[in-house]
Design an enzyme around this catalytic site. Structure first.
Site, PDB file in Angstrom:
ATOM      1  CE1 TYR A 144      -3.671   2.563   0.559  1.00 51.23           C
ATOM      2  CE2 TYR A 144      -2.395   3.317   2.450  1.00 51.23           C
ATOM      3  CZ  TYR A 144      -3.435   3.494   1.561  1.00 51.23           C
ATOM      4  OH  TYR A 144      -4.245   4.607   1.673  1.00 51.23           O
ATOM      5  CG  ASP A 239       5.718   3.638   1.094  1.00 48.01           C
ATOM      6  OD1 ASP A 239       5.989   4.297   2.124  1.00 48.01           O
ATOM      7  OD2 ASP A 239       4.573   3.542   0.623  1.00 48.01           O
ATOM      8  CE  LYS A 267       0.751   4.852   8.492  1.00 41.60           C
ATOM      9  NZ  LYS A 267       0.829   4.178   7.218  1.00 41.60           N
TER      10      LYS A 267
HETATM   11  C1  LIG Z   1       0.225   4.641   5.805  1.00 45.08           C
HETATM   12  C2  LIG Z   1       1.006   4.389   4.586  1.00 45.08           C
HETATM   13  C3  LIG Z   1       0.966   5.260   3.479  1.00 45.08           C
HETATM   14  C4  LIG Z   1      -0.001   6.404   3.393  1.00 45.08           C
HETATM   15  O1  LIG Z   1       0.229   7.372   4.364  1.00 45.08           O
HETATM   16  P1  LIG Z   1      -0.969   8.374   4.754  1.00 45.08           P
HETATM   17  O2  LIG Z   1      -0.325   9.322   5.703  1.00 45.08           O
HETATM   18  O3  LIG Z   1      -2.038   7.524   5.352  1.00 45.08           O
HETATM   19  O4  LIG Z   1      -1.411   9.026   3.492  1.00 45.08           O
HETATM   20  C5  LIG Z   1       1.828   5.028   2.433  1.00 45.08           C
HETATM   21  N1  LIG Z   1       2.670   3.983   2.446  1.00 45.08           N
HETATM   22  C6  LIG Z   1       2.729   3.121   3.467  1.00 45.08           C
HETATM   23  C7  LIG Z   1       3.709   1.996   3.435  1.00 45.08           C
HETATM   24  C8  LIG Z   1       1.884   3.281   4.564  1.00 45.08           C
HETATM   25  O5  LIG Z   1       1.911   2.390   5.554  1.00 45.08           O
END
Ligand SMILES: *Cc1c(COP(=O)(O)O)cnc(C)c1O
Length: 429
Positions: A144, A239, A267
Site C-alpha cells: 500500500y 516506501d 507516520k
Molecule cells: C500509511 C502508509 C501510506 C499512506 O500514508 P498516509 O499518511 O495515510 O497518506 C503510504 N505507504 C505506506 C507503506 C503506509 O503504511
C-alpha cells in the site's frame, strides 16, 4: 439494552461523514462491530468516550512508537503553538527535521516535507519520472502506498500486466503506467523488466510489507530489486512510511543494508502530527521545484507544529537506540504467545514478526505474499479481535494491518497481553 456513547456518536457521525469515519478501516467493518470513539490516550492506553480503557496495539497505525501523549512531545508542541501555527515561510525547524532525517538515513541527501504518506509517495514518483524521463512504475500486489490514483490499483486479469483501478473514480488511463509484480517473487519482476525495463522510472516497494498484515521480504529479494533497477537505469523507491524509524532509527534500509534512490516517510516522522517526507539522492531531489522542473508544493508543508512533534520524537529515538531492542523483544514475546496458543488449541495460526511489527494470520501459512496473506480466515480474525477487545486489548480491527509495540508498553502489560492471547477466552460463537 444500554446504548453506548460510541454507538450514538457513530449513528450521528454517519449522517454527516461517509460511513461515520475519515478513513475506512476505522469503521470496524471487517470485524462487524461499532467503532469505539476515542476520548483520550496516554502511554500504552487508549480510552473511549464511555470510559472503557484499552491497552493499545494500534498506536494510530504506526506513529505512536513513544506511546500516546509523550510528555516531551506534548510540551514542545504546546510551546510551538504559542509562537503561531503556520507562517507559510521557511523555518529553522524544517532544516532541523531535514538534518535529522538525512542523518538517520544516509541515502537521503535532500528531503522535502509534506503532510501525508500519500502525498510523499505521489511526489516521490513524480520526481522519479521527472528524473528518468520515463512513465512506468512497478508496484507490488498487496503493498500500500496511499490513495493516489496511479497507485490504487490491482493486477489486471492476465497475471503480469498493466494494473487496473482498485477504486471507483480512478480512470483506467491513470493506471496504465502502473505495472504490478508479486511481492517476494523475483521472477515476476524480471519478466516485467525484460519487457518494459527501459520504460520503468521506478520500482516502489514496502521493504517490509505491513499493509497486507506484516510480510517479511525473503532473503535476497530487496538486494535483487536494487540490482535489477540499477541494471535498467530505473530508480528504487523504498516506501518506509511504516518502517522508517520503526525497524531502527535508520529504518528498513539500515536494517537490511540496502541503499534506495528515494525514500518516503510518514507516520513516526511526524510524531503523531500530519507530517511526511520524501527524499533521496541530491541529484534526483534537485529535479523538484524551485530548483528543477518537477512541481510540488503545500500550504501547510513543514508547518511548525508538525515539525516540532517530528523533531522531538526523532531526537528521543536517536538518544535511545536501546528502545529498538526493547520493543523488538516485546514483539517477539507476543509472537511466541500466538505460537503457544496455536500449539495448545490446534488452530491454524501463522505469525510474522520483525522488530516491533507483527501480525497473526489465521492460516497454516507460511505467509509470504498477498495470496498467502489473504488465505487467512478473516472470520477467525474477527472473533479474535472481539475477544481481545472484551479483555481490554485494542488490536487492529482488520486482519491486514500490523500490531505495533511502543516503548510505553511495559513488561507486565506485555505479559498480560500474552496471557489474553494464549487463553483464547473462547466463547460459543
Ligand atoms: C500509511 C502508509 C501510506 C499512506 O500514508 P498516509 O499518511 O495515510 O497518506 C503510504 N505507504 C505506506 C507503506 C503506509 O503504511
Amino acid at each position: 439494552m444500554n446504548i453506548s456513547k460510541s454507538e450514538i456518536l457513530f449513528e450521528e457521525s454517519r449522517k454527516r461523514i461517509p460511513g461515520g469515519v475519515n478513513s475506512p478501516v476505522r469503521a470496524f467493518g471487517s470485524v462487524g462491530r461499532t467503532p469505539l470513539f476515542i476520548d483520550h490516550a496516554k502511554g500504552s492506553h487508549i480510552t473511549d468516550v464511555d470510559g472503557n480503557e484499552f491497552l493499545d496495539y494500534v498506536c494510530s497505525w504506526g506513529p505512536g512508537i513513544l506511546g500516546h501523549a509523550h510528555p516531551e512531545v506534548v510540551e514542545a508542541v504546546q510551546k510551538a503553538c504559542e509562537k503561531g501555527l503556520t507562517y507559510g515561510a521557511p523555518t529553522e525547524k524544517e532544516w532541523q527535521l531535514a538534518e535529522l532525517i538525512c542523518e538517520a538515513m544516509p541515502s537521503v541527501e535532500k528531503v522535502r516535507l509534506v503532510s501525508s504518506g500519500t502525498e510523499a509517495v505521489m511526489s516521490a514518483i513524480r520526481a522519479a519520472r521527472g528524473y528518468t524521463g520515463r512513465d512506468k512504475i512497478i508496484k507490488f500486489k498487496g503493498n500500500y502506498h496511499g490513495h493516489s490514483d496511479g497507485l490504487l490499483v490491482k493486477a489486471g486479469s492476465a497475471a503480469l500486466t498493466t494494473a487496473v483501478p482498485d477504486s471507483s473514480g480512478v480512470p483506467v488511463s491513470y493506471t496504465q503506467n502502473t505495472l504490478v509484480a508479486l511481492y517476494n517473487d523475483m521472477n515476476s519482476v524480471s519478466q516485467l523488466m525484460e519487457e518494459y525495463g527501459n520504460q520503468v522510472a521506478a520500482i516502489i516497494v514496502e521493504p517490509v510489507a505491513a499493509n497486507m498484515g506484516v510480510v517479511l521480504p525473503k532473503a535476497g529479494f530487496l538486494e535483487f530489486l536494487r540490482q535489477i533497477t540499477t541494471k535498467y537505469g530505473s530508480l528504487l523507491i523504498f516506501d518506509e512510511v511504516i518502517t522508517g524509524f520503526r525497524l531502527g532509527f535508520g529504518g528498513a534500509q539500515e536494517y537490511f543494508g540496502i541503499t534506495p534512490d528515494l525514500t518516503t516517510l510518514g507516520k513516526i516522522a511526524g510524531g503523531g502530527m500530519p507530517m511526511a517526507a520524501y527524499g533521496g539522492r541530491g541529484d534526483i531531489m534537485d529535479m523538484v521545484s524551485p530548483v528543477g522542473p518537477v512541481y510540488q508544493a503545500g500550504t501547510l508543508s513543514g508547518n511548525p507544529i508538525a515539525t516540532t512533534a517530528g523533531i522531538v520524537t526523532l531526537e528521543i529515538l536517536k538518544k535511545h537506540p536501546e528502545y529498538y531492542g526493547e520493543i523488538e523483544r516485546k514483539a517477539r514475546q507476543l509472537a511466541r504467545a500466538f505460537e503457544e496458543r496455536a500449539e495448545r488449541s490446534g488452530e491454524a495460526i501463522w505469525v510474522n514478526q520483525i522488530g516491533s511489527l507483527l501480525s497473526v494470520f489465521f492460516t497454516a501459512g507460511p505467509v509470504e505474499d498477498y495470496d498467502s496473506a489473504t488465505a487467512s480466515d478473516t472470520k477467525a480474525y474477527a472473533a479474535y479481535f472481539g475477544r481481545m477487545l472484551e479483555q481490554g486489548v485494542y488490536v487492529a480491527p482488520s486482519q491486514f494491518e500490523a500490531m505495533f509495540v511502543s516503548i510505553a508498553h511495559t513488561d507486565s502489560e506485555i505479559e498480560e497481553t500474552c496471557r489474553v492471547i494464549v487463553e483464547r477466552n473462547e466463547r460459543t460463537e
